[in-house]
Design a protein around this motif. Sequence first.
Motif, PDB file in Angstrom:
ATOM      1  N   LEU A 151       0.834  -1.193   0.000  1.00 43.94           N
ATOM      2  CA  LEU A 151       0.000   0.000   0.000  1.00 43.94           C
ATOM      3  C   LEU A 151       0.873   1.250   0.000  1.00 43.94           C
ATOM      4  O   LEU A 151       0.553   2.245  -0.639  1.00 43.94           O
ATOM      5  CB  LEU A 151      -0.930   0.014   1.219  1.00 43.94           C
TER       6      LEU A 151
ATOM      7  N   MET B 144      -5.671   9.573   2.878  1.00 45.00           N
ATOM      8  CA  MET B 144      -5.990   8.906   4.139  1.00 45.00           C
ATOM      9  C   MET B 144      -7.216   7.997   3.996  1.00 45.00           C
ATOM     10  O   MET B 144      -7.193   6.844   4.409  1.00 45.00           O
ATOM     11  CB  MET B 144      -6.304   9.978   5.174  1.00 45.00           C
ATOM     12  N   PHE B 145      -8.273   8.557   3.418  1.00 45.23           N
ATOM     13  CA  PHE B 145      -9.493   7.769   3.226  1.00 45.23           C
ATOM     14  C   PHE B 145      -9.210   6.550   2.362  1.00 45.23           C
ATOM     15  O   PHE B 145      -9.746   5.466   2.596  1.00 45.23           O
ATOM     16  CB  PHE B 145     -10.594   8.619   2.574  1.00 45.23           C
ATOM     17  N   GLY B 146      -8.353   6.717   1.354  1.00 46.07           N
ATOM     18  CA  GLY B 146      -8.027   5.602   0.464  1.00 46.07           C
ATOM     19  C   GLY B 146      -7.356   4.472   1.220  1.00 46.07           C
ATOM     20  O   GLY B 146      -7.761   3.312   1.126  1.00 46.07           O
ATOM     21  N   ALA B 147      -6.320   4.819   1.990  1.00 45.47           N
ATOM     22  CA  ALA B 147      -5.613   3.792   2.749  1.00 45.47           C
ATOM     23  C   ALA B 147      -6.563   3.111   3.723  1.00 45.47           C
ATOM     24  O   ALA B 147      -6.565   1.886   3.882  1.00 45.47           O
ATOM     25  CB  ALA B 147      -4.443   4.426   3.503  1.00 45.47           C
TER      26      ALA B 147
ATOM     27  N   THR C 141      -9.777   2.791   3.397  1.00 44.37           N
ATOM     28  CA  THR C 141     -10.717   1.935   2.667  1.00 44.37           C
ATOM     29  C   THR C 141     -10.075   0.598   2.329  1.00 44.37           C
ATOM     30  O   THR C 141     -10.725  -0.448   2.382  1.00 44.37           O
ATOM     31  CB  THR C 141     -11.179   2.634   1.383  1.00 44.37           C
TER      32      THR C 141
ATOM     33  N   TYR D 271      -7.828  -1.046   4.010  1.00 46.86           N
ATOM     34  CA  TYR D 271      -7.817  -1.939   5.168  1.00 46.86           C
ATOM     35  C   TYR D 271      -9.211  -2.355   5.590  1.00 46.86           C
ATOM     36  O   TYR D 271      -9.433  -3.473   6.041  1.00 46.86           O
ATOM     37  CB  TYR D 271      -7.080  -1.277   6.345  1.00 46.86           C
ATOM     38  N   ARG D 272     -10.141  -1.451   5.422  1.00 47.98           N
ATOM     39  CA  ARG D 272     -11.516  -1.772   5.769  1.00 47.98           C
ATOM     40  C   ARG D 272     -12.013  -2.932   4.905  1.00 47.98           C
ATOM     41  O   ARG D 272     -12.675  -3.853   5.366  1.00 47.98           O
ATOM     42  CB  ARG D 272     -12.391  -0.546   5.519  1.00 47.98           C
TER      43      ARG D 272
ATOM     44  N   PRO E 275      -3.224   2.405  20.643  1.00 45.25           N
ATOM     45  CA  PRO E 275      -2.173   1.421  20.384  1.00 45.25           C
ATOM     46  C   PRO E 275      -0.843   2.016  19.932  1.00 45.25           C
ATOM     47  O   PRO E 275      -0.101   1.379  19.206  1.00 45.25           O
ATOM     48  CB  PRO E 275      -2.789   0.569  19.268  1.00 45.25           C
TER      49      PRO E 275
ATOM     50  N   GLN F  38      -5.884  -2.974  15.777  1.00 44.15           N
ATOM     51  CA  GLN F  38      -4.855  -1.996  16.126  1.00 44.15           C
ATOM     52  C   GLN F  38      -4.609  -1.045  14.952  1.00 44.15           C
ATOM     53  O   GLN F  38      -4.531   0.170  15.107  1.00 44.15           O
ATOM     54  CB  GLN F  38      -3.574  -2.730  16.508  1.00 44.15           C
ATOM     55  N   ILE F  39      -4.492  -1.620  13.743  1.00 39.17           N
ATOM     56  CA  ILE F  39      -4.298  -0.781  12.565  1.00 39.17           C
ATOM     57  C   ILE F  39      -5.478   0.165  12.399  1.00 39.17           C
ATOM     58  O   ILE F  39      -5.316   1.361  12.140  1.00 39.17           O
ATOM     59  CB  ILE F  39      -4.156  -1.662  11.306  1.00 39.17           C
TER      60      ILE F  39
ATOM     61  N   CYS G 297      -5.388   2.961  14.753  1.00 44.11           N
ATOM     62  CA  CYS G 297      -4.402   3.954  14.338  1.00 44.11           C
ATOM     63  C   CYS G 297      -4.985   4.875  13.281  1.00 44.11           C
ATOM     64  O   CYS G 297      -4.792   6.088  13.329  1.00 44.11           O
ATOM     65  CB  CYS G 297      -3.158   3.274  13.801  1.00 44.11           C
ATOM     66  N   PHE G 298      -5.722   4.299  12.345  1.00 44.03           N
ATOM     67  CA  PHE G 298      -6.359   5.141  11.328  1.00 44.03           C
ATOM     68  C   PHE G 298      -7.356   6.092  11.976  1.00 44.03           C
ATOM     69  O   PHE G 298      -7.460   7.255  11.598  1.00 44.03           O
ATOM     70  CB  PHE G 298      -7.063   4.276  10.274  1.00 44.03           C
TER      71      PHE G 298
ATOM     72  N   PHE H 255      -5.404   8.807  13.515  1.00 49.92           N
ATOM     73  CA  PHE H 255      -4.739   9.570  12.466  1.00 49.92           C
ATOM     74  C   PHE H 255      -5.735  10.510  11.774  1.00 49.92           C
ATOM     75  O   PHE H 255      -5.492  11.705  11.617  1.00 49.92           O
ATOM     76  CB  PHE H 255      -4.152   8.568  11.467  1.00 49.92           C
TER      77      PHE H 255
ATOM     78  N   PHE I  94      -5.862  14.478  12.411  1.00 49.89           N
ATOM     79  CA  PHE I  94      -5.609  15.470  11.370  1.00 49.89           C
ATOM     80  C   PHE I  94      -6.787  16.424  11.228  1.00 49.89           C
ATOM     81  O   PHE I  94      -6.618  17.617  10.990  1.00 49.89           O
ATOM     82  CB  PHE I  94      -5.330  14.787  10.030  1.00 49.89           C
TER      83      PHE I  94
ATOM     84  N   PHE J 278      -8.803   5.967  -5.560  1.00 51.29           N
ATOM     85  CA  PHE J 278      -9.579   4.882  -4.963  1.00 51.29           C
ATOM     86  C   PHE J 278      -9.717   3.715  -5.938  1.00 51.29           C
ATOM     87  O   PHE J 278      -9.418   2.574  -5.605  1.00 51.29           O
ATOM     88  CB  PHE J 278     -10.975   5.391  -4.581  1.00 51.29           C
TER      89      PHE J 278
END
Lengths: 543, 233, 99
Positions: free
Chosen positions: A247, B51-54, B56, B58-59, B139, B158-159, B162-163, B166, B170, C80
Amino acid sequence: MSTVLQDPQTTETPNYLNAEYGWKSWLLTTDHKRIALLYLISISVMFALGGVFAMLIRVELLTPEGDLVNSDTYNKLFTMHGVVMVFFFLVPSIPATLGNFLIPMMIGAKDLAFPRINLLSWYIYVAGALFAIAAIVMGGVDTGWTFYTPFSSTYSNTFVITAAVGVFISGFSSITTGLNFIVTIHKMRAPGMTWGRLPLFVWANYATSLIQVLGTPVVAITLALLALERGFHIGIFDPAIGGDPILFQHMFWFYSHPAVYIMILPGMGVISEVVPCFSRKGIFGYSFIAASSLGIAIVGFLVWGHHLFVTGMSMYAGLYFSLLSMLVAVPSAIKVFNWTATMYRGSISYATPMLYAFGFIGLFTIGGLTGLFLATLGVDVHLTDTYFVIAHFHYVMVGGMVVAYLGGLHFWWPKITGRMYPEGWGKFSALLVFVGFNVTFFPQFITGYLGQPRRYHAYAPEFQVLNVMSTAGASILALGYIIPLIYFIWSLRYGKPAGNNPWGATGLEWTTQSPPTTFNFDVTPIVTEEAYAYAKHEEAHVG
Amino acid sequence: MADTHAVATGHSTDHSPHLRHHFDDMDQQFDSATFGMWVFLLTEIMFFGGMFGAYTVYRNMYPEAFASTSAYMNPLYGALNTAVLIVSSLSMALAVRAAHLGQQKALQICLLITMFFGICFLVIKGFEYHEHWVDMKVPLFGGHWNYSEAPQFAHQAQILFCFYFFMTGFHAVHMLVGLGIMTTIFMMARKGTFSPTYYTPVEVSGLYWHFVDIVWIFLFPLLYLIGHTRHLV
Amino acid sequence: MHSVTPVRTYVLIWVVLTIMTFVTYGVAQIDLGPFNIVIALAIAAFKMTLVIWFFMHVRTDSPLTKLFVFAGFFWMAILFVFTLGDYVSRAWMPGGKFW
Ligand SMILES: [Cu+2]
């Protein structure tokens, strides 16, 4: 520097250089031309720094054994070469210097839309550069300029955060410059300066600014995530707890592939100005060149995945990224064809800027076409992380951008300083750059194809001849950079006064005094003709 | 556009004192400033977009773990803060309107209301952060972390936490910057800087404030609501 | 040149935004399967559109502003779609799976 510029003999008439004196008048200036010179000096320093690292790399590679530096030091050398050259020289290079200087003049404005933000962007750049230099002085970085995780986030023992903060900060200088250009080009054009009459240099910088504004925030957030990951071990890029290091590469290259176009589009803009001037002809296919700049800016955002072909990215994603990467060749080719068509049957003169333009067209074409090899999925598997890649992007970045930057500097030097550089030395060093560059990087296509991997301080003995060639070429190239540095400084005092328009070029910037006055134009100009109306001007001259 | 400025005189006398020398008239200056703000907001969209992309990604990768974190969150906090921000946005819009019409009193009152609700938002957020701290949901450094609610998801959650920190962090930083801007604008308004011909700073900071509001409009469902019922695809 | 929107319009928009906040909160308490996320995001998008269109008065702004607002979301969509394209299709690869 300021002592040279204070010389009363430089010019008698009032201009932006002698309008005010003293260091405050430079460090607190809001004049886009003075800020351009501040940038010129600072990026030259960074270029020299990056060049020193390059030379150390080349000296190490003279012999197959890793004898000059150990592998850790070597890792730091190529990392710092990359970080300094990409983020602190190539990205700001033409936009922050020539763009800053010329865009308001080319569109008939007194300044950029936000002069104080322009000055701020230089200070941000300096702050970012200081962080990068601090990282170097404290002991360097060894992750490669791409800061790939999880090495950068977990395993590297070097000053990754400091360097990342430097890049993060300098990104905002890039954003503010781009923002300023976009607003200026939209809102500050002189009467009659329609979009169809904009010089192609302005079009190219407009497209560049779009990329800076849209792409840079993403790399900023990526580096922020990296710094948090490294500082607090939050796990976002750590596979051990379910994070995905790939990523990071996606997000990094979402900016950094378009950043390649930040680094090449302004160079294309310079060539679009130089070629018609020294062919005494209007540009061929104006609207195609203008549209292809925007095309590159847009399609350039759709191809970043070609850096991830061998990472474990889905092969389906590989398919569309490969296909789209091929597509970028179209707008780039349009430009090359149009420049060549412009020269066809022109009355070409071989002045220094034109020699650089010739160099650019040839070298960029090679760089671009080898990019197609790398965009091809199967071939890329063989060539990834070899010297072929190094050769490819140096043909674009150095053979393209640096050559165009030098060409542009020579072309507009008379306007910037009011003095001519020595033409003979100019031609000689242009030739040195061209020869030196090819001798340096062409052999790397071969060693790379044969399998020499990048980023190692030792290599198989059969590659030595070609590597020695590379190092020899790099020395010639270095000479080609040093000579202009010397005669540019020399010309500040001893150069022939240039006059307002030494090349007989079209364009509003040439209608002003050399060097221009602080507000560029005494009277807001009214534009009544298309860009590059050389045919019309030649006729008037003859008749 | 036809007027010509003498080179040495920065301002011509027949213009507003707020007109900077390199613009032709107040309209051009106003247009440039607001358009500049929009271009800046474009960078902000991409900033939060990254941020939203990263997030998404993981989601999408760990839907069950994600549902468990959403279930932990108290959406009342989120809903309350959304309502608070929307009020502040309304008063901000009214502040710009008042500035445009030259209603000095109304402008100052609206700015104060905007700031008040902005502070409310941060206070509520602070209480919420405190709750997370008490619940061992912070965490950082791999410490202060206990996920006994769904131990099988401890790593992945945990990830996601963190999001959460984060993104909301911000956003909170943007709120703080916004409050700083509002304070400046309020001081300027008190000095009577603004008039119907010159209210550019109010307009431009209004755009920023609304943008920060929009970010929260998305953070609210993404972090609190989706998967709240623990039945996620 | 800059038109003035009546206070009534602003208040009306605020009422709609507040109601939508309650609605999205309420709907999230009901299990609708995959539709929870669709509804939540649709409502958020609707609220965002209202704020941009009226509070940030893009409604009365130039086509240029409209184009730039659109460009912002378009580029975000590029990020995206192309990134997720990789993650979604990794599962389709023979033997492929997420990390
Ligand atoms: Cu690329």
